[in-house]
Design a protein around this motif. Structure first.
Motif, short mmCIF file in Angstrom:
data_model
loop_
_atom_site.label_atom_id
_atom_site.label_comp_id
_atom_site.label_asym_id
_atom_site.label_seq_id
_atom_site.Cartn_x
_atom_site.Cartn_y
_atom_site.Cartn_z
N SER A 14 9.33 15.15 -12.18
CA SER A 14 10.37 14.20 -12.10
C SER A 14 11.74 14.73 -11.79
O SER A 14 12.54 14.37 -11.12
CB SER A 14 10.43 13.18 -13.17
OG SER A 14 9.14 12.50 -13.13
N ILE A 42 8.89 9.51 -1.48
CA ILE A 42 9.13 8.29 -1.97
C ILE A 42 7.87 7.35 -1.86
O ILE A 42 7.59 6.70 -2.90
CB ILE A 42 10.36 7.53 -1.25
CG1 ILE A 42 11.59 8.56 -1.71
CG2 ILE A 42 10.69 6.12 -1.77
CD1 ILE A 42 13.01 8.25 -1.01
N SER A 46 5.89 5.95 -5.07
CA SER A 46 5.79 4.56 -5.25
C SER A 46 4.26 4.21 -5.53
O SER A 46 3.84 3.37 -6.34
CB SER A 46 6.24 3.74 -4.04
OG SER A 46 7.65 4.10 -3.79
N SER A 65 8.91 6.51 -11.45
CA SER A 65 9.86 5.78 -11.19
C SER A 65 11.32 6.57 -11.48
O SER A 65 12.30 6.30 -10.57
CB SER A 65 10.19 4.86 -12.36
OG SER A 65 9.03 3.72 -12.21
N PHE A 66 11.67 7.44 -12.31
CA PHE A 66 12.44 8.22 -12.22
C PHE A 66 12.87 9.18 -11.00
O PHE A 66 13.93 9.37 -10.31
CB PHE A 66 12.92 9.12 -13.44
CG PHE A 66 13.94 10.21 -13.53
CD1 PHE A 66 15.19 9.63 -13.67
CD2 PHE A 66 13.97 11.42 -13.00
CE1 PHE A 66 16.44 10.66 -13.88
CE2 PHE A 66 14.75 12.13 -13.09
CZ PHE A 66 15.94 11.92 -13.54
N ILE A 68 11.53 8.54 -8.08
CA ILE A 68 11.95 7.81 -6.98
C ILE A 68 13.46 7.41 -6.72
O ILE A 68 14.05 7.55 -5.83
CB ILE A 68 11.21 6.31 -6.99
CG1 ILE A 68 9.67 6.31 -6.64
CG2 ILE A 68 11.96 5.36 -6.14
CD1 ILE A 68 8.87 5.22 -7.00
N LEU A 69 14.05 7.24 -8.00
CA LEU A 69 15.58 6.92 -8.26
C LEU A 69 16.18 8.25 -7.39
O LEU A 69 17.00 8.18 -6.82
CB LEU A 69 15.99 6.71 -9.56
CG LEU A 69 17.29 6.63 -9.68
CD1 LEU A 69 17.88 5.35 -9.00
CD2 LEU A 69 17.73 6.35 -11.38
N VAL A 70 15.75 9.37 -8.06
CA VAL A 70 16.45 10.60 -7.67
C VAL A 70 16.28 10.80 -6.00
O VAL A 70 17.22 10.93 -5.48
CB VAL A 70 15.85 12.14 -8.26
CG1 VAL A 70 16.31 13.03 -7.67
CG2 VAL A 70 16.29 11.84 -9.74
N LEU A 72 15.75 8.45 -3.76
CA LEU A 72 16.50 7.34 -3.03
C LEU A 72 17.96 7.85 -2.92
O LEU A 72 18.44 7.78 -2.17
CB LEU A 72 16.19 6.16 -3.73
CG LEU A 72 14.97 5.38 -3.69
CD1 LEU A 72 14.97 4.07 -4.23
CD2 LEU A 72 14.84 5.06 -1.86
N ILE A 73 18.35 8.24 -4.10
CA ILE A 73 19.90 8.69 -4.04
C ILE A 73 19.93 9.94 -3.14
O ILE A 73 21.07 9.86 -2.29
CB ILE A 73 20.27 9.29 -5.48
CG1 ILE A 73 20.34 8.04 -6.39
CG2 ILE A 73 21.56 9.90 -5.47
CD1 ILE A 73 20.30 8.31 -7.87
#
Length: 85
Positions: A14, A42, A46, A65-66, A68-70, A72-73
């Protein structure tokens, strides 16, 4: 022991992209970042989250999920900074 290994693996995978994200934010250089790679990554992350929900495995859900956030940023940064060059 299984939980320790699984949790450690989740945390390490992650946070793997965090140094890249910080470098991109600092340098605003995304020339070597592949948008296709980010899209595939991603999507895969997901699917891991979905799998985690199906299995009721919170370490899988939270770590992916973490991630994915990283990512996406990072994808946002690629979009934002690629057009500045």
């Amino acid at each position: 022991m299984e939980d320790i290994i699984g949790t450690t693996a989740g945390v390490l995978t992650s946070v793997a992209m965090v140094p890249q994200l910080l470098k991109v934010i600092k340098e605003k250089n995304v020339e070597d970042i592949s948008g296709l790679m980010l899209g595939v990554l991603i999507t895969g992350l997901s699917l891991w989250v979905w799998y985690g929900f199906m299995k009721g495995e919170w370490p899988i859900i939270l770590s992916n999920s973490f991630a994915i956030l990283v990512n996406l940023i990072l994808a946002f940064c690629v979009f934002k900074f690629k057009h500045k060059n």
